[in-house]
Design a protein around this motif. Structure first.
Motif, PDB file in Angstrom:
ATOM      1  N   GLU A 250       0.729  -1.298  -0.125  1.00  0.00           N
ATOM      2  CA  GLU A 250       0.017  -0.241  -0.075  1.00  0.00           C
ATOM      3  C   GLU A 250       0.872   0.896  -0.120  1.00  0.00           C
ATOM      4  O   GLU A 250       0.661   2.315  -0.753  1.00  0.00           O
ATOM      5  CB  GLU A 250      -1.033   0.019   1.144  1.00  0.00           C
ATOM      6  CG  GLU A 250      -2.069  -1.163   1.031  1.00  0.00           C
ATOM      7  CD  GLU A 250      -3.008  -0.971   2.284  1.00  0.00           C
ATOM      8  OE1 GLU A 250      -2.878   0.162   2.801  1.00  0.00           O
ATOM      9  OE2 GLU A 250      -3.592  -1.952   2.302  1.00  0.00           O
ATOM     10  N   ASP A 251       1.970   1.438   0.694  1.00  0.00           N
ATOM     11  CA  ASP A 251       3.052   2.317   0.808  1.00  0.00           C
ATOM     12  C   ASP A 251       3.533   2.534  -0.479  1.00  0.00           C
ATOM     13  O   ASP A 251       4.450   1.490  -0.858  1.00  0.00           O
ATOM     14  CB  ASP A 251       4.038   2.167   1.946  1.00  0.00           C
ATOM     15  CG  ASP A 251       5.055   3.268   2.000  1.00  0.00           C
ATOM     16  OD1 ASP A 251       4.815   4.165   1.138  1.00  0.00           O
ATOM     17  OD2 ASP A 251       5.773   3.196   2.705  1.00  0.00           O
ATOM     18  N   PRO A 252       3.406   3.568  -1.313  1.00  0.00           N
ATOM     19  CA  PRO A 252       4.190   3.733  -2.661  1.00  0.00           C
ATOM     20  C   PRO A 252       5.593   3.592  -2.549  1.00  0.00           C
ATOM     21  O   PRO A 252       6.225   3.162  -3.406  1.00  0.00           O
ATOM     22  CB  PRO A 252       3.643   5.029  -3.013  1.00  0.00           C
ATOM     23  CG  PRO A 252       2.213   5.365  -2.409  1.00  0.00           C
ATOM     24  CD  PRO A 252       2.535   4.708  -0.922  1.00  0.00           C
ATOM     25  N   ALA A 253       6.143   4.046  -1.572  1.00  0.00           N
ATOM     26  CA  ALA A 253       7.629   3.966  -1.146  1.00  0.00           C
ATOM     27  C   ALA A 253       8.237   2.612  -1.057  1.00  0.00           C
ATOM     28  O   ALA A 253       9.501   2.349  -1.449  1.00  0.00           O
ATOM     29  CB  ALA A 253       8.277   4.701   0.012  1.00  0.00           C
ATOM     30  N   GLN A 254       7.297   1.602  -0.857  1.00  0.00           N
ATOM     31  CA  GLN A 254       7.846   0.228  -0.706  1.00  0.00           C
ATOM     32  C   GLN A 254       7.421  -0.630  -2.032  1.00  0.00           C
ATOM     33  O   GLN A 254       7.962  -1.639  -2.069  1.00  0.00           O
ATOM     34  CB  GLN A 254       7.010  -0.288   0.245  1.00  0.00           C
ATOM     35  CG  GLN A 254       7.345   0.255   1.788  1.00  0.00           C
ATOM     36  CD  GLN A 254       8.729   0.244   2.255  1.00  0.00           C
ATOM     37  OE1 GLN A 254       9.236  -0.752   2.065  1.00  0.00           O
ATOM     38  NE2 GLN A 254       9.187   1.369   2.632  1.00  0.00           N
ATOM     39  N   ARG A 255       7.062   0.124  -2.904  1.00  0.00           N
ATOM     40  CA  ARG A 255       6.705  -0.714  -4.294  1.00  0.00           C
ATOM     41  C   ARG A 255       7.918  -0.789  -5.119  1.00  0.00           C
ATOM     42  O   ARG A 255       8.739   0.124  -5.169  1.00  0.00           O
ATOM     43  CB  ARG A 255       5.362   0.164  -4.903  1.00  0.00           C
ATOM     44  CG  ARG A 255       4.248   0.210  -4.385  1.00  0.00           C
ATOM     45  CD  ARG A 255       3.122   0.888  -4.880  1.00  0.00           C
ATOM     46  NE  ARG A 255       1.858   0.976  -4.204  1.00  0.00           N
ATOM     47  CZ  ARG A 255       0.856   1.805  -4.631  1.00  0.00           C
ATOM     48  NH1 ARG A 255       0.772   2.768  -5.566  1.00  0.00           N
ATOM     49  NH2 ARG A 255      -0.165   1.900  -3.721  1.00  0.00           N
ATOM     50  N   THR A 256       7.892  -1.817  -5.856  1.00  0.00           N
ATOM     51  CA  THR A 256       8.707  -1.997  -6.995  1.00  0.00           C
ATOM     52  C   THR A 256       8.212  -1.795  -8.567  1.00  0.00           C
ATOM     53  O   THR A 256       7.446  -2.645  -8.783  1.00  0.00           O
ATOM     54  CB  THR A 256       9.533  -3.425  -6.943  1.00  0.00           C
ATOM     55  OG1 THR A 256      10.113  -3.518  -5.711  1.00  0.00           O
ATOM     56  CG2 THR A 256      10.516  -3.556  -7.872  1.00  0.00           C
TER      57      THR A 256
END
Length: 334
Positions: A250-256
């Motif tokens: 859900e956190d965009p910063a954790q997306r690849t």
């Protein structure tokens, strides 16, 4: 005759085409491959404009020529056989338009995927069939081939008409994902203008040896992606056909990211494998042998770095890959 070493620009989607080419040229690369549809948009190729205007095509190619770069491929990775309304018909049209554009630009190769139909005429989702040892999946495969063969016969005819070669990436979740499945594709479709985009990363994680695959596929290889994979300790208990993934964070910063608006699922903490920058999974010595094997098949291929290592930044990953690829090129003499 000599290899052209370049990169696929999708990982530089946050930059203009000019900026992306400047990055590649600064690393000593001389080729670029751009996306034109499929699973991800085409930030570096205004397809509608280029199809409509000869002047736009001249200006577009001049952007490459002014930087000493060659446009070595158009990529339209998608699932043109999917029953999903958001995939199949649109991706098939993207593929046809990309072949038309490649012909108009005199770009020799279009990189695509063979696609995956559903299990039966009423299926809502695509289904990738592997290891059909218990029988029933063989019936599903026959249905899938009945969908794939007429589609690809039509695409082969279009490519032949436009003097363009279509290079299918042997990618899992596609009907042709290995040398044997591609050989079955050839037997059924009998193509004249369809071959292989040799991407070793997907062969590595399926536990194939890319150099052996090169020798088996031979002249079917039309295009190459330079991409690496590390098989990790988790493979000992997970195997490589692992389903232990979670939803996109859900956190965009954790997306690849895998492209504009697309992200990977959440990987296990101890995965069986992961994509890594060229040189992080296999050393320069390996890639030297890889290039030598390719040169024995065709000494005039385009070899483009594809960066999908989530542990490295976009520029950092391409820099790492370019160092490895160009060192291997020097060592191999290819």
């Amino acid at each position: 005759m000599a290899f052209t070493y370049g990169a696929y620009t999708a990982c530089l989607q946050d930059r203009t085409l000019e900026e992306a080419l400047d990055v590649l040229a600064g690393l000593g690369l001389t080729g670029a491959e751009v996306n034109t549809g499929g699973f991800i948009p085409s930030p570096h190729a205004p397809v509608d404009l280029l199809l409509a205007s000869e002047r736009a095509r001249r200006d577009y190619l001049a952007v490459f020529a002014d930087r000493g770069m060659a446009l070595t491929g158009l990529t339209v990775s998608g699932n043109p056989l999917s029953p999903l309304p958001s995939e199949g018909l649109g991706h098939a049209e993207d593929l046809r338009r990309t072949i038309e554009l490649a012909g108009a630009l005199e770009v020799p190769e279009v990189v695509a995927m063979s696609g995956t139909p559903g299990t039966d005429p009423g299926a809502r989702y695509p289904a990738w069939i592997v290891n059909p040892w218990n029988g029933i999946e063989l019936e599903i495969l026959e249905h899938q081939w009945s969908v794939a063969v007429p589609f690809w016969k039509r695409i082969d005819a279009l490519a032949r008409e436009r003097d363009v070669k279509v290079a299918l990436e042997l990618h899992p979740r596609n009907i042709a994902f290995s040398p044997p499945s591609f050989e079955e594709f050839v037997e059924r479709v009998e193509p004249t203008h369809i071959g292989v985009n040799l991407d070793p990363s997907h062969l590595f994680w399926q536990q194939m040896e890319p150099i052996d695959c090169i020798e088996r596929l031979g002249s079917h290889i039309l295009h190459v992606h330079a991409k690496d994979t590390a098989v990790l300790a988790g493979a000992a208990t997970r195997g490589v056909l692992d389903t232990d993934f979670g939803p996109v964070p859900e956190d965009p910063a954790q997306r690849t990211p895998t492209g504009i608006g697309h992200w990977c699922s959440t990987w296990p903490e101890d995965p069986a494998w992961r994509f890594v920058a060229l040189g992080e999974g296999h050393d320069v010595g390996y890639w030297t042998r890889f290039l030598q094997a390719l040169a024995a098949v065709d000494a005039d291929l385009s070899i483009n770095i594809e960066h999908e290592d989530a542990a490295l930044g976009r520029i950092e990953g391409i820099e790492r890959g370019a160092r490895t690829l160009l060192a291997a090129a020097e060592a191999s003499g290819a």
